[in-house]
Design a protein around this motif. Structure first.
Motif, PDB file in Angstrom:
ATOM      1  N   ARG A 273       1.047  -1.369  -0.134  1.00  0.00           N
ATOM      2  CA  ARG A 273       0.108  -0.104  -0.067  1.00  0.00           C
ATOM      3  C   ARG A 273       0.614   1.588  -0.254  1.00  0.00           C
ATOM      4  O   ARG A 273       0.783   2.283  -0.709  1.00  0.00           O
ATOM      5  CB  ARG A 273      -1.305  -0.042   1.331  1.00  0.00           C
ATOM      6  CG  ARG A 273      -2.386  -0.907   1.108  1.00  0.00           C
ATOM      7  CD  ARG A 273      -3.028  -0.728   1.564  1.00  0.00           C
ATOM      8  NE  ARG A 273      -3.941  -1.800   2.398  1.00  0.00           N
ATOM      9  CZ  ARG A 273      -4.282  -2.885   2.864  1.00  0.00           C
ATOM     10  NH1 ARG A 273      -2.766  -3.271   3.942  1.00  0.00           N
ATOM     11  NH2 ARG A 273      -4.331  -3.059   3.307  1.00  0.00           N
ATOM     12  N   ILE A 279      -6.115   0.442  -3.309  1.00  0.00           N
ATOM     13  CA  ILE A 279      -7.329   1.314  -2.875  1.00  0.00           C
ATOM     14  C   ILE A 279      -7.022   2.455  -4.026  1.00  0.00           C
ATOM     15  O   ILE A 279      -9.161   2.633  -4.527  1.00  0.00           O
ATOM     16  CB  ILE A 279      -7.748   2.077  -1.905  1.00  0.00           C
ATOM     17  CG1 ILE A 279      -9.517   2.081  -2.032  1.00  0.00           C
ATOM     18  CG2 ILE A 279      -7.034   2.907  -1.777  1.00  0.00           C
ATOM     19  CD1 ILE A 279      -9.533   2.508  -0.548  1.00  0.00           C
ATOM     20  N   ASP A 282      -8.817   0.764  -7.323  1.00  0.00           N
ATOM     21  CA  ASP A 282      -9.893   0.530  -7.116  1.00  0.00           C
ATOM     22  C   ASP A 282     -11.342   1.019  -7.144  1.00  0.00           C
ATOM     23  O   ASP A 282     -12.300   1.002  -7.554  1.00  0.00           O
ATOM     24  CB  ASP A 282      -9.826  -0.387  -6.128  1.00  0.00           C
ATOM     25  CG  ASP A 282      -9.447  -1.923  -6.271  1.00  0.00           C
ATOM     26  OD1 ASP A 282      -8.986  -2.143  -6.521  1.00  0.00           O
ATOM     27  OD2 ASP A 282      -8.542  -2.198  -4.538  1.00  0.00           O
ATOM     28  N   ARG A 283     -11.060   2.699  -6.843  1.00  0.00           N
ATOM     29  CA  ARG A 283     -12.257   3.373  -6.007  1.00  0.00           C
ATOM     30  C   ARG A 283     -11.732   4.995  -6.335  1.00  0.00           C
ATOM     31  O   ARG A 283     -12.718   5.379  -6.413  1.00  0.00           O
ATOM     32  CB  ARG A 283     -12.110   3.636  -4.462  1.00  0.00           C
ATOM     33  CG  ARG A 283     -12.382   1.847  -3.700  1.00  0.00           C
ATOM     34  CD  ARG A 283     -13.079   2.217  -2.450  1.00  0.00           C
ATOM     35  NE  ARG A 283     -13.751   2.817  -2.297  1.00  0.00           N
ATOM     36  CZ  ARG A 283     -14.323   4.135  -0.833  1.00  0.00           C
ATOM     37  NH1 ARG A 283     -13.375   2.308   0.400  1.00  0.00           N
ATOM     38  NH2 ARG A 283     -15.099   4.267  -0.388  1.00  0.00           N
ATOM     39  N   GLY A 284     -10.151   5.148  -6.899  1.00  0.00           N
ATOM     40  CA  GLY A 284     -10.286   6.249  -7.926  1.00  0.00           C
ATOM     41  C   GLY A 284      -9.248   7.773  -6.225  1.00  0.00           C
ATOM     42  O   GLY A 284      -9.785   6.741  -5.274  1.00  0.00           O
ATOM     43  N   GLY A 287     -12.482   8.528  -4.062  1.00  0.00           N
ATOM     44  CA  GLY A 287     -12.993   7.382  -3.409  1.00  0.00           C
ATOM     45  C   GLY A 287     -11.330   7.229  -1.947  1.00  0.00           C
ATOM     46  O   GLY A 287     -11.923   6.302  -0.929  1.00  0.00           O
ATOM     47  N   ALA A 288     -10.572   6.449  -2.281  1.00  0.00           N
ATOM     48  CA  ALA A 288      -9.345   6.081  -1.613  1.00  0.00           C
ATOM     49  C   ALA A 288      -9.222   7.865  -0.310  1.00  0.00           C
ATOM     50  O   ALA A 288      -8.923   7.385   0.483  1.00  0.00           O
ATOM     51  CB  ALA A 288      -7.788   6.515  -2.196  1.00  0.00           C
ATOM     52  N   SER A 290     -11.726   9.473   0.770  1.00  0.00           N
ATOM     53  CA  SER A 290     -12.664   9.495   1.526  1.00  0.00           C
ATOM     54  C   SER A 290     -12.431   8.413   2.762  1.00  0.00           C
ATOM     55  O   SER A 290     -13.075   8.007   3.588  1.00  0.00           O
ATOM     56  CB  SER A 290     -14.312   8.985   0.140  1.00  0.00           C
ATOM     57  OG  SER A 290     -14.173   9.816   0.103  1.00  0.00           O
ATOM     58  N   ALA A 291     -11.822   7.416   2.281  1.00  0.00           N
ATOM     59  CA  ALA A 291     -12.080   5.647   3.324  1.00  0.00           C
ATOM     60  C   ALA A 291     -10.757   6.498   4.084  1.00  0.00           C
ATOM     61  O   ALA A 291     -10.345   6.023   5.005  1.00  0.00           O
ATOM     62  CB  ALA A 291     -11.134   4.890   2.218  1.00  0.00           C
ATOM     63  N   GLU A 315      -2.323  11.263  -8.368  1.00  0.00           N
ATOM     64  CA  GLU A 315      -3.236  10.379  -7.529  1.00  0.00           C
ATOM     65  C   GLU A 315      -2.239   9.816  -6.090  1.00  0.00           C
ATOM     66  O   GLU A 315      -2.617  10.105  -4.671  1.00  0.00           O
ATOM     67  CB  GLU A 315      -3.696   9.464  -7.900  1.00  0.00           C
ATOM     68  CG  GLU A 315      -4.518   9.606  -8.851  1.00  0.00           C
ATOM     69  CD  GLU A 315      -5.809   8.485 -10.105  1.00  0.00           C
ATOM     70  OE1 GLU A 315      -7.473   8.792  -9.761  1.00  0.00           O
ATOM     71  OE2 GLU A 315      -4.784   7.578  -9.435  1.00  0.00           O
ATOM     72  N   TYR A 319      -2.739  11.192  -2.727  1.00  0.00           N
ATOM     73  CA  TYR A 319      -3.138  10.571  -1.191  1.00  0.00           C
ATOM     74  C   TYR A 319      -1.979  10.488  -0.083  1.00  0.00           C
ATOM     75  O   TYR A 319      -2.477  10.311   0.691  1.00  0.00           O
ATOM     76  CB  TYR A 319      -3.123   8.731  -1.729  1.00  0.00           C
ATOM     77  CG  TYR A 319      -3.601   8.030  -1.555  1.00  0.00           C
ATOM     78  CD1 TYR A 319      -4.612   7.168  -0.920  1.00  0.00           C
ATOM     79  CD2 TYR A 319      -2.252   7.149  -0.241  1.00  0.00           C
ATOM     80  CE1 TYR A 319      -5.455   7.091  -0.206  1.00  0.00           C
ATOM     81  CE2 TYR A 319      -2.904   5.993   0.276  1.00  0.00           C
ATOM     82  CZ  TYR A 319      -4.584   5.842   0.583  1.00  0.00           C
ATOM     83  OH  TYR A 319      -4.027   4.856   1.613  1.00  0.00           O
TER      84      TYR A 319
END
Length: 409
Positions: A273, A279, A282-284, A287-288, A290-291, A315, A319
């Motif tokens: 990771r 993530i 998977d979620r852009g 979404g990452a 937000s997680a 990205e 992140y």
């Protein structure tokens, strides 16, 4: 009247000081040129004088600090060819023309300053030597002339002081800014040099950050995953040997090995990771982030705008900035609330993370981020590695805001 006197006095003083400096330079020209050919430091001195004149002109006009001429080219004593190729030196030679073109300006400044007191003195003292005191250029030999020409000279002098002198001073300052300005080629060269310097620094930071990241991954794999796998292999080997003689103990060892395998997989996923979070795929990015906000123990106000298509490197950098910021806030800030703003602004991605904690992080002169949390250095290097920009605002007592702009073009 006070404003007129102040404005006129400032303008006259500016013109007079500029004239005196330029005249002294012109008088010293022969020696200056000779020394300039022989001693390179004198060449640089003329360039610095030109930059000083531009600075004072911009200050008089109330403008931002003007661009400076680049320093004189390095050369050896007696190197005349380099001297003649030096664009900054040749442009700064225009300072030598100032005493000639400033003569009318200086006359106006003198008239503006001494016109009123000389008029008053001539009006009061003309009887001491009739005909030898003058007003408006005419000899004074009667009270009629004194009382007529005196107020006229006072009014004319005040007009010069309040209107003409400031206008000439502004014109002179604008001429200095234009005449001694670096050429477009010099500005482009200076911008390129600055850009190269910035890229060199960011590349060095990125290399250091990448090296530290590789060492961290190697350490995590060696101390964590590799140790688990070695232990797992040993347990399976022992269980294999004990399978025939003690099946129950062998089964227990295999159960422990299974648990160890699961733990090793968990640790391996954690390491992966940090390299590129799955993530994101998977979620852009939205979404990452937000997680990350959902896992934060503090209340997080999340504002995500339209992001469009964002490159993978951007990205990942965004992140990790959010992840490191939330980690630092949780550990060090004593904050009660966090705000995250993420949106696309043209060809750039804008990210801001704010907390209401104690503050205290700061940016040093070397542009290294110091203060709460060691992750700040990594954040800066990640951002600079993809040509992004990061700013930290963290006064004592808070709030703390990390702003990041990442290019997406």
């Amino acid at each position: 009247m006070t404003k007129i006197l102040a404005r006129g006095g400032r303008a006259s003083g500016y013109l007079a000081i500029r004239y005196v400096r330029s005249l002294l330079l012109l008088l010293a020209l022969p020696n200056a040129l000779l020394l300039g050919w022989l001693i390179p430091a004198f060449t640089g001195g003329l360039v610095r004088l030109a930059n000083s004149e531009r600075y004072r002109a911009a200050k008089y006009l109330g403008l931002p600090q003007a661009e400076e001429l680049p320093p004189a080219l390095p050369r050896q004593p007696g190197d005349v060819m380099t001297l003649f190729r030096d664009k900054s030196f040749k442009r700064s030679l225009r300072c030598l023309l100032m005493p000639v073109v400033m003569i009318p300006e200086l006359l106006v400044a003198v008239i503006a300053v001494i016109g009123v007191p000389s008029a008053v003195l001539s009006m009061l003292l003309w009887k001491l030597d009739p005909g030898n005191f003058s007003l408006m250029g005419l000899g004074v030999d009667s009270w009629l002339k004194a009382l007529t020409l005196g107020p006229l000279q006072v009014g004319t002098s005040l007009w010069f002081l309040g209107r003409v002198a400031p206008a000439l001073a502004r014109g002179h300052a604008r001429t200095v800014l234009r005449g001694l300005a670096p050429s477009q080629e010099q500005l482009e060269t200076a911008q390129l040099e600055q850009r190269v310097e910035e890229l060199t620094k960011s590349r060095a930071g990125a290399v250091d950050s990448h090296g530290a990241e590789l060492r961290r991954i190697e350490r995590d794999l060696h101390d964590g995953t590799q140790a688990q796998l070695v232990s797992l292999a040993m347990r399976i080997g022992v269980a294999k040997q004990m399978m025939a003689d003690d099946p129950e103990r062998a089964a227990k060892l295999l159960d422990d090995a299974r648990d160890g395998a699961e733990q090793a997989m968990t640790e391996l996923r954690g390491v992966l990771r940090t390299m590129y979070p799955p993530i994101l795929a998977d979620r852009g990015l939205a979404g990452a982030v937000s997680a990350l906000a959902a896992r934060c123990p503090l209340p997080v106000e999340l504002r995500i705008g339209e992001l469009g298509e964002v490159p993978a490197a951007v990205e990942a950098a965004a992140y990790f900035v959010v992840a490191e910021s939330l980690t630092n806030i949780t550990k060090h800030s004593a904050a009660g609330h966090v705000g995250i703003q993420l949106e696309r602004r043209g060809t750039e991605l804008y990210l801001a993370v704010t907390d209401d904690g104690i503050g205290g992080a700061r940016v040093s002169e070397q542009s290294d981020l110091l203060g709460r949390g060691s992750g700040l250095h990594g954040m800066l290097h990640r951002v600079q590695a993809i040509d992004g920009h990061m700013e930290l605002s963290s006064p004592i007592g808070g709030p703390t805001t990390v702003e990041v702009v990442l290019p997406c073009g």
